[in-house]
Design an enzyme around this catalytic site. Structure first.
Site, PDB file in Angstrom:
ATOM      1  N   LYS A 116     -14.711  -9.092   3.386  1.00  0.00           N
ATOM      2  CA  LYS A 116     -14.024  -9.191   2.091  1.00  0.00           C
ATOM      3  C   LYS A 116     -12.766 -10.048   2.185  1.00  0.00           C
ATOM      4  O   LYS A 116     -12.537 -10.898   1.351  1.00  0.00           O
ATOM      5  CB  LYS A 116     -13.613  -7.796   1.582  1.00  0.00           C
ATOM      6  CG  LYS A 116     -14.749  -6.928   1.136  1.00  0.00           C
ATOM      7  CD  LYS A 116     -14.224  -5.713   0.369  1.00  0.00           C
ATOM      8  CE  LYS A 116     -13.305  -4.823   1.202  1.00  0.00           C
ATOM      9  NZ  LYS A 116     -13.980  -3.972   2.171  1.00  0.00           N
TER      10      LYS A 116
ATOM     11  N   ARG B 212     -12.555  -7.356  16.030  1.00  0.00           N
ATOM     12  CA  ARG B 212     -11.623  -8.020  15.122  1.00  0.00           C
ATOM     13  C   ARG B 212     -10.181  -7.944  15.635  1.00  0.00           C
ATOM     14  O   ARG B 212      -9.718  -6.903  16.068  1.00  0.00           O
ATOM     15  CB  ARG B 212     -11.692  -7.357  13.736  1.00  0.00           C
ATOM     16  CG  ARG B 212     -10.636  -7.883  12.770  1.00  0.00           C
ATOM     17  CD  ARG B 212     -10.962  -7.565  11.342  1.00  0.00           C
ATOM     18  NE  ARG B 212     -10.611  -6.194  10.979  1.00  0.00           N
ATOM     19  CZ  ARG B 212     -10.756  -5.713   9.748  1.00  0.00           C
ATOM     20  NH1 ARG B 212     -11.276  -6.469   8.794  1.00  0.00           N
ATOM     21  NH2 ARG B 212     -10.428  -4.471   9.488  1.00  0.00           N
TER      22      ARG B 212
ATOM     23  N   ARG C 116     -13.073   5.659   8.679  1.00  0.00           N
ATOM     24  CA  ARG C 116     -13.007   4.800   7.505  1.00  0.00           C
ATOM     25  C   ARG C 116     -14.391   4.559   6.916  1.00  0.00           C
ATOM     26  O   ARG C 116     -14.560   4.541   5.695  1.00  0.00           O
ATOM     27  CB  ARG C 116     -12.369   3.461   7.871  1.00  0.00           C
ATOM     28  CG  ARG C 116     -10.856   3.558   8.014  1.00  0.00           C
ATOM     29  CD  ARG C 116     -10.306   2.470   8.912  1.00  0.00           C
ATOM     30  NE  ARG C 116     -10.477   1.143   8.367  1.00  0.00           N
ATOM     31  CZ  ARG C 116     -10.688   0.046   9.099  1.00  0.00           C
ATOM     32  NH1 ARG C 116     -10.799   0.135  10.407  1.00  0.00           N
ATOM     33  NH2 ARG C 116     -10.802  -1.112   8.513  1.00  0.00           N
TER      34      ARG C 116
HETATM   35  P1  ADP Z   1     -10.242  -1.753   5.255  1.00  0.00           P
HETATM   36  O1  ADP Z   1     -11.010  -2.009   3.977  1.00  0.00           O
HETATM   37  O2  ADP Z   1     -10.753  -2.541   6.387  1.00  0.00           O
HETATM   38  O3  ADP Z   1     -10.007  -0.306   5.561  1.00  0.00           O
HETATM   39  P2  ADP Z   1      -7.826  -2.552   3.909  1.00  0.00           P
HETATM   40  O4  ADP Z   1      -6.900  -3.576   4.412  1.00  0.00           O
HETATM   41  O5  ADP Z   1      -8.526  -2.784   2.612  1.00  0.00           O
HETATM   42  O6  ADP Z   1      -8.806  -2.354   5.098  1.00  0.00           O
HETATM   43  O7  ADP Z   1      -7.077  -1.147   3.790  1.00  0.00           O
HETATM   44  C1  ADP Z   1      -6.375  -0.590   4.860  1.00  0.00           C
HETATM   45  C2  ADP Z   1      -5.961   0.843   4.543  1.00  0.00           C
HETATM   46  O8  ADP Z   1      -5.095   0.860   3.412  1.00  0.00           O
HETATM   47  C3  ADP Z   1      -7.093   1.772   4.136  1.00  0.00           C
HETATM   48  O9  ADP Z   1      -7.773   2.305   5.250  1.00  0.00           O
HETATM   49  C4  ADP Z   1      -6.333   2.839   3.344  1.00  0.00           C
HETATM   50  O10 ADP Z   1      -5.641   3.722   4.193  1.00  0.00           O
HETATM   51  C5  ADP Z   1      -5.305   2.028   2.620  1.00  0.00           C
HETATM   52  N1  ADP Z   1      -5.800   1.596   1.286  1.00  0.00           N
HETATM   53  C6  ADP Z   1      -6.011   0.317   0.871  1.00  0.00           C
HETATM   54  N2  ADP Z   1      -6.452   0.291  -0.403  1.00  0.00           N
HETATM   55  C7  ADP Z   1      -6.529   1.586  -0.801  1.00  0.00           C
HETATM   56  C8  ADP Z   1      -6.922   2.231  -2.012  1.00  0.00           C
HETATM   57  N3  ADP Z   1      -7.350   1.529  -3.067  1.00  0.00           N
HETATM   58  N4  ADP Z   1      -6.877   3.573  -2.062  1.00  0.00           N
HETATM   59  C9  ADP Z   1      -6.453   4.296  -1.012  1.00  0.00           C
HETATM   60  N5  ADP Z   1      -6.066   3.764   0.148  1.00  0.00           N
HETATM   61  C10 ADP Z   1      -6.093   2.423   0.264  1.00  0.00           C
END
Ligand code: ADP
Ligand code: ZN
Length: 218
Positions: free
Chosen positions: A17, A130, A173
């Site tokens: 993404k 990664r 996750r």
């Molecule tokens: P990934 O999708 O690889 O987990 P992201 O960079 O999108 O990585 O998000 C990292 C972390 O940020 C998530 O594991 C979560 O803890 C938090 N996070 C991000 N977006 C959200 C959301 N919309 N709701 C809740 N937590 C979020």
């Protein structure tokens, strides 16, 4: 090509993404709004939100809906997103967030929700190798032959493994993705807003599939 688009990209962690959203945001000349990047920036700045979020993120949990909804509502209200559009990456992640987003976007609805689909076995492999630049967020793939410290080609920052890319957090996750976020695929399908795009293959090919899909919907 007409700039402007309002897109949501769903997909498992490691589906690509981040990389694809950066390219899409250049292509459509709209901001890439990554809630993960916003939270990591807040953590680096040491704000109250950042410090709370960092603990949750490092152990692979989800930050509360209310905080996330407030953050995104405020961001989408800014002039760039409001006038040109945006690519939303990492939000919504729960049904409550999706329902709030329906309200937030009632006047300027989303063009299409894309599920960037990559099987779990493949993303587990991608995440374990990664590495990410701490300063600019560029992603790299570790081969085991890197020099340490590893310096970012783009900005000279430190390239490290995210705490949440360690195996326990990765599994946590991905489980959360299946239980909390995957239901959104059905949620948007029922509203006739969903397109599924395979994220397997070379990044350029995936990008082509994504832009073809957006063009078909916009
Ligand atoms: P990934 O999708 O690889 O987990 P992201 O960079 O999108 O990585 O998000 C990292 C972390 O940020 C998530 O594991 C979560 O803890 C938090 N996070 C991000 N977006 C959200 C959301 N919309 N709701 C809740 N937590 C979020
Ligand atoms: Zn960098």
């Amino acid at each position: 090509m007409i700039p402007g688009a309002r897109l949501i990209i769903l997909g498992r962690q490691g589906a690509g993404k981040g990389t694809q959203c950066v390219r899409l945001s250049r292509h459509y000349v709209v901001p890439h709004i990554s809630t993960g990047d916003m939270l990591r920036a807040a953590a680096r700045e040491g704000t109250e939100l950042g410090l709370t979020a960092k603990k949750i993120m490092d152990d692979g949990g989800l930050v509360g809906d209310e905080i996330m909804i407030g953050l995104v509502d405020e961001r989408l209200d800014k002039a760039d997103a409001d006038t040109r559009g945006y690519i939303l990456d990492g939000f919504p992640r729960t049904v409550a967030q999706a329902q709030a987003l329906d309200r937030i976007t009632a006047e300027k609805p989303i063009n299409v929700v894309i599920d960037l689909d990559v099987p779990r076995e493949i993303v587990v492999e991608r995440l374990s190798s990664r590495r990410v630049c701490r300063d600019c967020g560029t992603n790299y793939t570790a081969t085991g032959n890197e020099r340490s410290p590893w310096i970012c080609d783009v900005c000279g920052g430190d390239v490290t493994q995210r705490a949440d890319d360690h195996p326990d957090a990765v599994n946590r996750r991905l489980d959360l993705y299946e239980s909390q976020t995957a239901p959104l695929i059905e949620y948007y399908r029922e509203q006739g807003m969903l397109a599924v795009v395979s994220g397997v293959g070379q990044p350029e090919h995936v990008f082509r599939r994504l832009t073809d899909t957006v063009e078909a919907w916009r």
